[in-house]
Scaffold this active site. Sequence first.
Site: not given
Lengths: 441, 241
Positions: B95, B191
């Site tokens: 991310c 994630h």
Amino acid sequence: MRKLLAVWLGKILTVIGKLAGKKSSSSPGHYALKICPDLVGCIEKYVSKGIIVTCGTNGKTTTNNLMASALEAKGYKVLCNRLGANMLSGVATAVLQEMNIFGRFKADYACLEVDEAYTPIVFEHIKPDVMVITNLFRDQLDRYGEIDITSDIIKRAVAKAPNAKLVLNGDDPLCVQFGRCEGVTAYYYGISEQVLPQLDDTKEGRFCPVCGAEQHYNFYHYSQLGDFRCPDCGFARPPIDFEVKNVSLGTPMKFSINGKDMSVNYKGFYNIYNLTAVYAALNVLGETADDFAGLLAAYKPQIGRMEEYAFNKPVILSLSKNPAGFNQAIATVNTDKRQKDVIIAINDKANDGRDVSWLWDVDFDKIADENLNTLTTTGIRVYDISLRFKYAGINVDKITHDMTDAVKTCLATDSEVVYVLVNYTALYPTEAVLKKLGGRT
Amino acid sequence: MMKIKILHLYPDLLNLYGDKGNIECMRSRLERRGIEAQVVSYTCEDTGFDLSDVDIVFIGGGSDREQKIVCGRLLEHKNAIKDYAENGGVIVAVCGGYQLLGKYYRLEDETIEGLGILDIYTEQGKKRLIGNIVLEADFTDEKIVGFENHGGRTYIGDHKPLGRVLYGFGNDEKSGAEGVVYKNVVATYLHGPLLPKNPALCDHILTAAVKRADPDFTELAPLDDELEKKANEYIVNRFVK
């Protein structure tokens, strides 16, 4: 006329909902708002003494409902969205339920729990006299994005209600920042002594909300709550107006607020914050809280707040919605030294947060202490929570998709107590299972 | 006994979304194979920066604010990280960490300079891209599953993606590509956390690190991944089939 139509529609929907056996906590309001968008605005007209809005990540339902109970115990008529439906539609539903068929009602106070994200929208319609902000933790990240975004939303709301007195958790730097918004009057409550062991748990908000530096703590309670000071810009825990000391976490839980002794039948350290927030708000409203314990006695906790069901042994149901809540629930379970079975149910529906990454931010491994008899995992994301334990090196005794099976198995062990820790959408189905199996509350 | 050193960059700042699960997963999967795992954190308070004995670098995600702080600090070590990556050093970036490896991240009112290790760039989009995601990758039959939550659209140019999107948004919402694999750098928006539910990907990364440390090494011993596979397949079956 639109208002009347909206009221009638809402009333009819509430009745239909009841016949269908549903808890109509927000859908009547949702449809009524389509006909009369400013339905919530009439709270200003029909509430005579004051509007109190409570928001924050954890504890808002308990705080809001306690506040309503305390005011009712003082003889006031109170409008309250008790079921915890806290978006505009939930507030509208509470209004509908209070209204007569002419679209009128009378109340002294309105106690409204409002979801952080909806505060600017709700404040388009009503301007609260008191706004309580309990804390800000990482919660339902897939909905809000990030905690900074939530802070910005609340700041927008505060700007829309310039006359509201803010009642803020002075131990939470993320709450205290709202007291610095232009033109606001803020009152702070806080716990002014070290109570809990200083664990190194996830402190998501430990960076100064003003300048970004890492804050220093004299002591902290949990997450980022504590006696903080930013070494760079000097942003610090403010002078506390409603100060808790002399905390003893037994049963009953004891503490003092501004030197006044309290003795309450609540479990969980975090409830001291909820109770003190109510005490502070009452005082800020100008209501005396001399017999605070008496005012609280009338309060019945909402389901799942360490709620006990009687079987051959007690089964205690606890709702947690985010890492800070789960860590607190686990800490409360750990204070119970009886032999126990623990069931953990994790769902991932919209109201839970669809992203279950947060499971890894909870200190779940702490559940495995010497008093743990068996551990069971269940819920939609049963494999995710089980993996979390696997990588923490903790054995899960039972992995099941069926809560009834989980509870029955635990009732049959020789433990002394069963704890069921669930997240949001697992709560009502679990309650139904416990009732069906014959548990009495 | 062989030892693998994992460097966790700025866990004090970049720690959103359970990223520490990735570290625990790598550690556990090494240790269960009799390989010692040493996890070292590099935080804001550390000085000096030495990657010479590091086998895996992990960079997680943070809020925009925290990411900006990290970026300023990481730029000081730009050359060290670039040399490490060019020489086959293993980097896992998730991310915000993924975005940092690119040339820049253009936000509405400012541009954050990145490390430029990957020839990619990111621009802030209107809507956040949020939801479960499933990929297929060419190095494993196992699908890669996770959860994405990013405002940025990342454009990877000629880079090879980590996988093709079977469900979800991916790098830029449109190209159908997700993440980047460059030498031994694996960068992704996923994630979940990323590694526990994707044991094949985790082992792919660990194998690269162990091989770099010991050129004679052939392959990691298999583990009991029944639970990992169930968690993975649950997501695949729910969203793809």
